[in-house]
Design a protein around this motif. Structure first.
Motif, mmCIF file in Angstrom:
data_model
loop_
_atom_site.group_PDB
_atom_site.id
_atom_site.type_symbol
_atom_site.label_atom_id
_atom_site.label_comp_id
_atom_site.label_asym_id
_atom_site.label_seq_id
_atom_site.Cartn_x
_atom_site.Cartn_y
_atom_site.Cartn_z
ATOM 1 N N TYR A 53 0.804 -1.228 0.000
ATOM 2 C CA TYR A 53 0.000 0.000 0.000
ATOM 3 C C TYR A 53 0.837 1.278 0.000
ATOM 4 O O TYR A 53 0.518 2.231 -0.676
ATOM 5 C CB TYR A 53 -0.941 0.017 1.214
ATOM 6 C CG TYR A 53 -1.774 -1.232 1.324
ATOM 7 C CD1 TYR A 53 -2.863 -1.436 0.490
ATOM 8 C CD2 TYR A 53 -1.453 -2.216 2.262
ATOM 9 C CE1 TYR A 53 -3.624 -2.595 0.574
ATOM 10 C CE2 TYR A 53 -2.210 -3.372 2.361
ATOM 11 C CZ TYR A 53 -3.291 -3.565 1.510
ATOM 12 O OH TYR A 53 -4.029 -4.706 1.600
ATOM 13 N N ASP A 92 -8.557 -0.531 12.330
ATOM 14 C CA ASP A 92 -8.855 -0.813 10.923
ATOM 15 C C ASP A 92 -9.101 -2.321 10.782
ATOM 16 O O ASP A 92 -8.176 -3.116 10.651
ATOM 17 C CB ASP A 92 -7.678 -0.366 10.046
ATOM 18 C CG ASP A 92 -8.006 -0.431 8.561
ATOM 19 O OD1 ASP A 92 -8.835 -1.268 8.167
ATOM 20 O OD2 ASP A 92 -7.420 0.362 7.790
ATOM 21 N N GLU A 93 -10.376 -2.695 10.812
ATOM 22 C CA GLU A 93 -10.751 -4.114 10.839
ATOM 23 C C GLU A 93 -10.231 -4.881 9.626
ATOM 24 O O GLU A 93 -9.739 -6.013 9.735
ATOM 25 C CB GLU A 93 -12.288 -4.227 10.922
ATOM 26 C CG GLU A 93 -12.743 -5.564 11.468
ATOM 27 C CD GLU A 93 -14.247 -5.599 11.716
ATOM 28 O OE1 GLU A 93 -14.868 -6.586 11.313
ATOM 29 O OE2 GLU A 93 -14.777 -4.623 12.303
ATOM 30 N N GLU A 94 -10.335 -4.264 8.452
ATOM 31 C CA GLU A 94 -9.908 -4.924 7.219
ATOM 32 C C GLU A 94 -8.410 -5.223 7.234
ATOM 33 O O GLU A 94 -7.964 -6.321 6.875
ATOM 34 C CB GLU A 94 -10.257 -4.034 6.011
ATOM 35 C CG GLU A 94 -10.061 -4.722 4.677
ATOM 36 C CD GLU A 94 -10.433 -3.820 3.506
ATOM 37 O OE1 GLU A 94 -9.897 -4.043 2.408
ATOM 38 O OE2 GLU A 94 -11.249 -2.890 3.682
ATOM 39 N N MET A 95 -7.624 -4.235 7.671
ATOM 40 C CA MET A 95 -6.167 -4.401 7.717
ATOM 41 C C MET A 95 -5.748 -5.398 8.793
ATOM 42 O O MET A 95 -4.792 -6.160 8.622
ATOM 43 C CB MET A 95 -5.484 -3.052 7.959
ATOM 44 C CG MET A 95 -5.550 -2.099 6.773
ATOM 45 S SD MET A 95 -4.585 -2.690 5.362
ATOM 46 C CE MET A 95 -2.921 -2.240 5.878
ATOM 47 N N ARG A 146 -0.428 -0.573 10.146
ATOM 48 C CA ARG A 146 -1.891 -0.567 10.198
ATOM 49 C C ARG A 146 -2.360 -0.104 11.570
ATOM 50 O O ARG A 146 -1.656 -0.263 12.574
ATOM 51 C CB ARG A 146 -2.453 -1.948 9.867
ATOM 52 C CG ARG A 146 -2.072 -3.029 10.847
ATOM 53 C CD ARG A 146 -2.187 -4.412 10.221
ATOM 54 N NE ARG A 146 -1.104 -4.638 9.261
ATOM 55 C CZ ARG A 146 -1.281 -5.189 8.072
ATOM 56 N NH1 ARG A 146 -2.478 -5.573 7.683
ATOM 57 N NH2 ARG A 146 -0.260 -5.377 7.260
ATOM 58 N N LEU A 147 -3.562 0.463 11.609
ATOM 59 C CA LEU A 147 -4.179 0.860 12.870
ATOM 60 C C LEU A 147 -4.957 -0.325 13.418
ATOM 61 O O LEU A 147 -5.578 -1.089 12.656
ATOM 62 C CB LEU A 147 -5.126 2.040 12.664
ATOM 63 C CG LEU A 147 -4.491 3.364 12.221
ATOM 64 C CD1 LEU A 147 -5.568 4.355 11.818
ATOM 65 C CD2 LEU A 147 -3.632 3.946 13.338
#
Length: 442
Positions: free
Chosen positions: A139, A197-200, A193-194
């Motif tokens: 990314y 951030d569910e997706e990450m 990633r945080l």
């Protein structure tokens, strides 16, 4: 490293000095200041409170040892408790598996990519491993390029797949590549990633499940303090990582992360990053770090670093030169280079007991030797090998060539002369006496 915390703890513990015995009153007064110092360092309030409560219980629950005064006893108790707070024992990295797979995780900007390179360099040079770095940050612009630059710098291969946006696939293909090319360690550098951030977070969990790493490391920017600890807990709930890496410990670190993280996530700190260079990485030793926080230095680590740079054959040649009065500026330059390889000057000074406190307001620059090196490089080969031939006119030329003054050249010549005499003396009886003393201390 932890300068503010060290200073405040020193002031807090100073309140007991001069007292003849430990009492509830003077212990409470001292520990109130200790707790304040920990809170100022961004240590979790509950942990700081529990820490001082434990120390108080131990201090009041025993008689003062005859060889220690109350101040010394309190320093020992605080040191022991700091060691326990940071994990107690040193925990090494698991290098099982064929190949060993190490998964890096953490927030963006925590220093994962740089640390991946440092770890690769450490495993290559200290553990004689064949390492493969894997670029899975698909990314961040130029993330793969950054990893390639790091890999080139340390002579380690980097595996990446241009155009592939699936980090799970890239990771699995990299492990196949490692097996086919006799690589015994694979370090997977993932995207920052945080935790919210569910997706990450699902993505890194999928990578983790797919590659089954021997080590999952959570990289923390130690300058973020308590926030880093909260983030570590969120990541641990998803990944159940094996250990923590604290980066940027050479900066203005408050200490909260180092002192709180083990208690919160119950995972050991395994490595620390102590500078920008690729060799600025240390295994984390809780006891040694506690010594440094309390201004006691870290002589063991200092000796270990010196031993890493020690060349027995070169040492023998140097001894012969000193004995024959042939020690010159080229030899001096070699000694400077060996010191520089040991790490940043600020870090090295912090390892000398009492030096960190004595030089707390002195800015120790890594370029401290630059002026000396410039003067030596402005000398001719003959002048470097025979310093006695450097007269007034030669000093003027050397000063002009190095961009320094004649006074600075004179000062270096004087220091060099004093050092040469001291080294000559060490070769005689003085050296033997010192060696005998050191043997007696073992």
């Amino acid at each position: 490293m932890f300068n503010n915390l060290s200073e405040k703890l020193d002031k807090a513990l100073h309140t007991l000095k001069g007292h003849g015995k430990i009492t509830e009153v003077n212990v409470a007064e001292t520990l109130k200041e200790v707790r304040r110092a920990l809170l100022d360092a961004d240590v979790n309030f509950k942990i700081a409170k529990e820490f001082t409560k434990t120390v108080q219980k131990k201090a009041l629950g025993q008689d003062v040892l005859t060889t220690l005064n109350p101040g010394q006893l309190m320093v020992k108790l605080v040191k022991d408790e700091l060691t326990e707070l940071m994990g107690g024992d040193t925990v090494g990295i698991n290098l099982g598996g064929s190949p060993t797979v190490i998964l890096m995780s953490g927030l963006q900007g925590s220093g994962k990519t740089t640390f991946s390179g440092k770890l690769a360099n450490y495993l290559k040079t200290k553990k004689s491993k064949q390492v493969l770095l894997v670029g899975c940050d698909v990314y961040r612009p130029a993330a793969i390029n950054q990893l390639r630059v790091v890999g080139e710098q340390i002579g380690v291969e980097v595996y990446a797949e241009e155009g592939n946006q699936n980090p799970v696939e890239i990771s699995l293909n990299a492990i196949k590549h490692a097996k086919a090319n006799s690589k015994n360690v694979v370090i997977i550098d993932t995207a920052g990633r945080l935790a919210v951030d569910e997706e990450m977070m699902t993505e890194i969990s999928n990578i983790h499940k797919a590659v089954s790493p021997q080590e999952t490391l959570f990289v923390v920017d130690s300058m973020t303090g308590q926030d880093a600890v909260n983030t570590a807990k969120a990541f641990n709930d998803v990944l159940n990582f094996d250990g923590v890496v604290l980066t940027k410990l050479d900066g203005d670190t408050r200490g909260g992360a180092a002192l709180s993280i083990k208690s919160v996530v119950d995972k050991p700190i395994k490595f620390i990053g102590t500078g920008e260079k690729m060799d600025a990485i240390d295994v984390f030793h809780p006891s040694r770090m506690a010594d440094r926080i309390l201004g006691m230095g870290d002589v063991v680590s200092l000796v270990e670093r010196a031993q890493e740079q020690y060349d027995e054959e070169e040492a023998r040649k140097l001894q012969k030169k000193i004995a024959k009065n042939q020690f010159g500026f080229d030899d001096f330059l070699n000694q400077i280079n060996q010191i520089k390889k040991m790490g940043s000057m600020k870090d090295l000074v912090g390892m000398i007991p009492g030096a960190g406190k004595a030089l707390k307001d002195v800015d120790i620059d890594d370029d401290a030797f630059k002026g000396i090196e410039a003067i030596i490089h402005s000398m001719t080969p003959a002048e470097r090998s025979t310093p006695s031939m450097i007269n007034a006119s030669r000093k003027k030329r050397i000063a002009k060539g190095s961009g320094t003054s004649v006074q600075e050249v004179n000062q270096l010549m004087k220091q060099f002369d004093q050092m040469s005499k001291m080294m000559k003396m060490m070769q005689g009886g003085g050296g033997r006496k010192m060696m005998q003393m050191m043997k007696g201390m073992r």
